[in-house]
Design an enzyme around this catalytic site. Structure first.
Site, PDB file in Angstrom:
ATOM      1  CG  HIS A 139      -1.924  -0.962   1.383  1.00  0.00           C
ATOM      2  ND1 HIS A 139      -2.093  -1.769   2.483  1.00  0.00           N
ATOM      3  CD2 HIS A 139      -2.924  -1.292   0.530  1.00  0.00           C
ATOM      4  CE1 HIS A 139      -3.152  -2.549   2.312  1.00  0.00           C
ATOM      5  NE2 HIS A 139      -3.669  -2.281   1.125  1.00  0.00           N
TER       6      HIS A 139
ATOM      7  CB  CYS B  16      -3.058  -2.000   8.623  1.00  0.00           C
ATOM      8  SG  CYS B  16      -1.827  -3.137   9.207  1.00  0.00           S
TER       9      CYS B  16
END
Ligand code: CIR
Length: 264
Positions: free
Chosen positions: A170, A257
């Protein structure tokens, strides 16, 4: 939405306990399955650090059907009073959105969503003081980014797309907010020019994983085992709290996350 230091001043965090099935979590390269008990211990340290940073931590139960569901950042984006239900780009994670939606109701009176065929993973979304940067990756596509930018514009927030660097899952695997003007990032991301309008602190060579840090109020959560990054940040007057991430790293995951952070 409140704008003063909205990118790192928070009052609450929503987290989910890791399931035993986390051992079957997704990974691009298999360097061994994480040990669920060891991962649970890392998670407990993380929750304690959020609490110590002044957040009310709301803990959701584990979801055995969704091995990656401990990574709550990916199905949702918090924008002030609005929760945007995203559409994770990995098929095995799509169901996490429906599972978390009812849990958002007490905190977010308004909800929006990304619709098919677009995809967006929360790990690709960097909310800075001035804008939302949407990383395009294997998990976030241009259609998802377009929809999200439209939603952000409706809240007076400008958004732009940027390619996530090669070799990471990401965008936020490679960068983090440090303060209103400053970002932490890997050298390839710094050299890409995506953030040339910001003050950029570059993690020393060989310590790229440490770029996935999280600023929470007065502290900066950083992965343990990256001494040169920790020293650079301490010298720049950030209060570093080092946390273990050995097990989550096996799943291409890191500190950002494991929580949804927001201000009420
Ligand atoms: C996945 O591949 O989706 C998970 N194993 C890791 C997700 C990490 N999420 C994040 O950094 N935002």
């Amino acid at each position: 939405m409140p704008t003063a230091a909205r990118s790192y001043r928070f009052t609450d965090a929503l987290v989910r306990m890791p399931a035993k099935s986390v051992a079957q979590g997704l990974r691009a390269v298999d360097i061994g399955a994480p040990d669920p008990d060891a991962l649970a211990r890392e998670h407990a340290r993380y929750l304690a650090a959020l609490d110590a940073a002044g957040l009310a931590v709301h803990v959701l139960p584990p979801l055995e059907d969704f091995p990656d569901s401990v990574f709550v950042e990916d199905p949702v984006l918090c924008l002030g009073d609005l929760a945007v239900l995203l559409r994770p780009g990995a098929p095995s994670r799509l169901g996490e959105v429906g599972a978390i939606e009812p849990e958002l109701e007490p905190f977010f009176p308004e909800r929006a969503r990304i619709d098919a065929p677009g995809f967006v993973d929360g790990g690709d979304l960097l909310l800075t003081e001035r804008e939302l940067v949407i990383g395009l990756s294997l998990r976030t596509d241009a259609e998802g980014a377009r929809q999200l930018a439209e939603t952000a514009a409706g809240r007076g927030l400008s958004a732009r797309q940027a390619a996530a660097p090669a070799g990471v899952l990401h965008l936020k695997s490679a960068c983090a907010v440090l303060d209103e003007e400053t970002l932490l990032m890997t050298r390839p991301l710094a050299e890409s020019g995506v953030f040339s309008d910001y003050r950029c602190l570059v993690v020393p060579d060989g310590e790229d994983y440490a770029a996935n840090a999280v600023r929470v109020n007065d502290v900066l959560l950083l992965s343990e085992g990256y001494p040169r990054t920790a020293q650079m940040l301490a010298q720049a007057d950030y209060r570093v709290v080092a946390l273990p991430t050995t097990e989550v790293r096996k799943l291409d995951a890191g500190l950002s996350c494991m929580s949804l952070r927001f201000a009420r």
